[in-house]
Design a protein around this motif. Structure first.
Motif, mmCIF file in Angstrom:
data_model
loop_
_atom_site.group_PDB
_atom_site.id
_atom_site.type_symbol
_atom_site.label_atom_id
_atom_site.label_comp_id
_atom_site.label_asym_id
_atom_site.label_seq_id
_atom_site.Cartn_x
_atom_site.Cartn_y
_atom_site.Cartn_z
ATOM 1 N N UNK A 59 45.084 -14.064 -53.239
ATOM 2 C CA UNK A 59 46.216 -14.250 -52.261
ATOM 3 C C UNK A 59 47.011 -13.048 -51.921
ATOM 4 N N UNK A 60 46.609 -11.841 -52.878
ATOM 5 C CA UNK A 60 46.957 -10.684 -52.381
ATOM 6 C C UNK A 60 46.234 -9.963 -51.369
ATOM 7 N N UNK A 61 45.723 -10.572 -50.473
ATOM 8 C CA UNK A 61 44.369 -9.910 -49.549
ATOM 9 C C UNK A 61 45.126 -8.878 -48.691
ATOM 10 N N UNK A 62 46.319 -8.448 -48.761
ATOM 11 C CA UNK A 62 46.816 -7.338 -47.962
ATOM 12 C C UNK A 62 46.796 -6.286 -49.029
ATOM 13 N N UNK A 63 46.558 -6.269 -50.295
ATOM 14 C CA UNK A 63 46.495 -5.193 -51.096
ATOM 15 C C UNK A 63 44.931 -4.881 -51.619
ATOM 16 N N UNK A 64 44.108 -5.654 -51.718
ATOM 17 C CA UNK A 64 42.740 -5.839 -52.156
ATOM 18 C C UNK A 64 41.780 -5.070 -50.994
ATOM 19 N N UNK A 65 40.856 -4.612 -51.265
ATOM 20 C CA UNK A 65 39.882 -4.187 -50.289
ATOM 21 C C UNK A 65 39.365 -5.240 -49.448
ATOM 22 N N UNK A 333 59.006 3.840 -45.598
ATOM 23 C CA UNK A 333 57.941 3.248 -44.981
ATOM 24 C C UNK A 333 57.657 1.508 -45.134
ATOM 25 N N UNK A 334 57.728 1.005 -46.153
ATOM 26 C CA UNK A 334 57.693 -0.155 -46.586
ATOM 27 C C UNK A 334 58.793 -1.097 -45.830
ATOM 28 N N UNK A 335 59.966 -0.589 -45.818
ATOM 29 C CA UNK A 335 61.263 -1.106 -44.807
ATOM 30 C C UNK A 335 60.915 -1.307 -43.508
ATOM 31 N N UNK A 336 60.323 -0.167 -42.924
ATOM 32 C CA UNK A 336 59.794 -0.100 -41.492
ATOM 33 C C UNK A 336 58.777 -0.978 -41.143
ATOM 34 N N UNK A 337 57.903 -1.218 -42.156
ATOM 35 C CA UNK A 337 56.639 -2.362 -42.109
ATOM 36 C C UNK A 337 57.176 -3.592 -41.930
ATOM 37 N N UNK A 338 58.226 -3.955 -42.731
ATOM 38 C CA UNK A 338 58.642 -5.324 -42.581
ATOM 39 C C UNK A 338 59.888 -5.714 -41.445
ATOM 40 N N UNK A 339 60.307 -4.815 -41.093
ATOM 41 C CA UNK A 339 61.638 -4.998 -40.274
ATOM 42 C C UNK A 339 60.948 -5.819 -39.060
ATOM 43 N N UNK A 340 59.749 -5.597 -38.355
ATOM 44 C CA UNK A 340 59.692 -6.447 -37.228
ATOM 45 C C UNK A 340 59.672 -7.752 -37.509
ATOM 46 N N UNK A 341 59.384 -8.382 -38.662
ATOM 47 C CA UNK A 341 59.446 -9.774 -38.958
ATOM 48 C C UNK A 341 60.868 -10.439 -38.882
ATOM 49 N N UNK A 342 61.924 -9.253 -39.374
ATOM 50 C CA UNK A 342 63.125 -9.734 -39.407
ATOM 51 C C UNK A 342 64.002 -9.606 -38.281
ATOM 52 N N UNK A 343 63.508 -9.039 -37.126
ATOM 53 C CA UNK A 343 64.223 -8.858 -35.785
ATOM 54 C C UNK A 343 64.660 -10.209 -35.381
ATOM 55 N N UNK A 358 50.713 -3.008 -43.595
ATOM 56 C CA UNK A 358 50.929 -3.223 -44.923
ATOM 57 C C UNK A 358 49.890 -2.682 -45.622
ATOM 58 N N UNK A 359 48.828 -2.895 -45.153
ATOM 59 C CA UNK A 359 47.235 -2.543 -45.694
ATOM 60 C C UNK A 359 47.209 -1.045 -45.812
ATOM 61 N N UNK A 360 47.631 -0.373 -44.794
ATOM 62 C CA UNK A 360 47.493 1.089 -45.095
ATOM 63 C C UNK A 360 48.648 1.672 -46.085
ATOM 64 N N UNK A 361 49.617 0.801 -46.372
ATOM 65 C CA UNK A 361 50.601 1.379 -47.572
ATOM 66 C C UNK A 361 50.075 0.775 -48.686
ATOM 67 N N UNK A 362 49.174 -0.151 -48.923
ATOM 68 C CA UNK A 362 48.706 -0.517 -50.207
ATOM 69 C C UNK A 362 48.235 0.376 -51.306
ATOM 70 N N UNK A 363 47.151 1.371 -50.590
ATOM 71 C CA UNK A 363 46.948 2.342 -51.475
ATOM 72 C C UNK A 363 47.924 3.354 -52.191
ATOM 73 N N UNK A 368 51.358 4.525 -56.784
ATOM 74 C CA UNK A 368 52.988 4.820 -57.196
ATOM 75 C C UNK A 368 53.377 3.875 -58.206
ATOM 76 N N UNK A 369 52.357 2.905 -58.789
ATOM 77 C CA UNK A 369 52.827 1.964 -59.712
ATOM 78 C C UNK A 369 53.600 2.437 -61.117
ATOM 79 N N UNK A 370 53.103 3.657 -61.324
ATOM 80 C CA UNK A 370 53.779 4.195 -62.676
ATOM 81 C C UNK A 370 55.247 4.485 -62.547
#
Length: 415
Positions: A59-65, A333-343, A358-363, A368-370
């Motif tokens: 279900x996290x298919x935007x994060x997985x290869x 960049x994350x904020x800019x990525x989701x902004x169009x959904x909330x216009x 979102x996929x480009x941001x996932x790596x 940055x998880x640490x």
């Protein structure tokens, strides 16, 4: 021997997955498709909590290869069913002689999952019902498999996730899986939701048949419908109506009742002949306290305001980001990525530009998880909301999320 063989197979799949993760982290080329095929074949046969974990990952298919996500997604719609003789064992445990209760039970299931599968049947009185049958021995298998799942989750340390957070995530997952095995609790949940939404003419929950329900079999009146996963080619008006119903229901659940349906598998939702939203499965429901909702709304509020420092403060209030070095550029960049959904105005959930971003941001998120250290006690909630988001994508939803979220943000600011 059977349990030892199962353990060896799970460990083998875990080692293979760990090797792929480590190789990818070291910059080596990874054949994600082949790994996904191996996981599909192995977990589809083994079933149980490891398969459930893979379904959650899918279900996290935007994060997985993409190749790995595609193969894991097959576990949600093509899982190998358990042979009928084993299923009949469970029915005999529940009913003694199933033929004394049912005039017909279809031996081929119309749905197979990680913990059980669903068969159509007819009672001796001629009523059409469906039987959700738990795989025999699943309670014992669960505890054994959870030991192996905990070992596999240690791979998260290679992504620099502290052990304390992995342990907290494991406990949340284990509690969720144990609750899903209590079919009497699910029958009570169905009855509660039917009462809760009795006056709602666009929402349908199957009626549990209490006299036929037990700890390992859930019997419900048959409610026909087209599964959400098959709605992608339905007329646009029908899909938009269904998306609106789903969004309205999720908002009502969260902000009126403080609960959330935590298994957003597309097969758990359908549209009936009247275009109503049908919800088949209530095996996983999580409480969502108002304080947690407020903190998550603060994070969204800061993101929509393009305020990276505010996002960092909100994430810390949620229980994440305990270390130093806020990844402010990633926040921005994350904020800019989701902004169009909330216009303002209806926004298209099928907009591939958003998914690509979102996929480009996932790596970078993984890297940055640490520093991000997402709070363990919100990971299940976050995963669930992500799954419902992708259901909206499947429907090609066009929703005015600006209008929907503004009252909620005001609510969050006021408490």
């Amino acid at each position: 021997m059977r349990e030892h063989g199962r353990t060896r197979r799970l460990l083998g799949l875990g080692v293979r997955t760990g090797g792929a993760l480590l190789g990818s982290r070291l910059g080596r080329e990874t054949d994600w498709r082949t790994l996904g095929e191996a996981l599909f074949e192995g977990l589809s046969e083994l079933k149980g909590p490891a398969m459930k974990l893979a379904q959650i990952m899918a279900q996290w298919d935007d994060l997985l290869p993409p190749d790995l996500a595609d193969e894991l997604a097959r576990l949600q719609r093509q899982a190998e069913p358990m042979p009928w003789p084993r299923i009949r064992q469970a029915l005999v445990m529940q009913y003694g002689d199933p033929e004394s209760v049912f005039s017909e039970i279809e031996q081929t299931p119309f749905a197979s999952a990680s913990m059980g599968q669903v068969h159509r049947a007819a009672t001796r009185e001629g009523e059409r019902v469906v039987l959700k049958v738990q795989y025999p021995g699943m309670v014992e298998v669960l505890e054994s498999d959870l030991v192996q799942v905990r070992r596999m989750m240690r791979l998260g340390r290679w992504l620099r996730v502290p052990q304390v957070r992995l342990d907290a995530l494991f406990e949340e997952l284990a509690a969720s899986l144990r609750s899903e095995l209590d079919y009497r609790a699910e029958a009570r949940a169905l009855a509660r939701y039917r009462r809760r939404y009795a006056e709602c003419d666009w929402l349908v929950f199957p009626e549990p048949l209490e006299a036929l329900c037990g700890p390992h079999v859930l019997a419900m009146r048959h409610v026909s419908g087209t599964p959400l996963r098959e709605m992608e080619t339905a007329p646009d008006a029908q899909r938009q109506k269904l998306a609106t119903y789903l969004a309205d229901w999720l908002t009502e659940e969260l902000f009126t009742y403080g609960e959330l349906h935590a298994d957003p598998h597309a097969g758990n939702f359908a549209s009936d002949d009247e275009g109503r939203l049908v919800i088949y499965d209530l095996g996983a429901i999580i409480p969502v306290p108002a304080a947690r909702l407020k903190a998550m709304l603060e994070l969204l509020d800061a993101a929509l305001a393009q305020d990276p420092l505010g996002m960092d403060i909100a994430l810390q209030r949620l229980g994440g980001r305990q270390g130093e070095g806020a990844p402010l550029a990633l926040y921005r960049e994350s904020a800019e990525a989701i902004a169009p959904l909330f216009a303002p105005g209806p926004q298209d959930f099928g907009d591939v530009r958003i998914h690509r971003r979102l996929r480009e941001l996932s790596p970078r998120v993984w890297a940055a998880l640490d520093r991000l250290q997402p709070p363990a006690d919100t990971l299940l909630l976050s995963r669930t909301l992500n799954g419902h988001y992708w259901n909206m994508v499947r429907l090609g939803a066009r929703l005015d999320m600006h209008a929907r979220t503004q009252p909620l943000l005001e609510w969050g600011r006021s408490i």
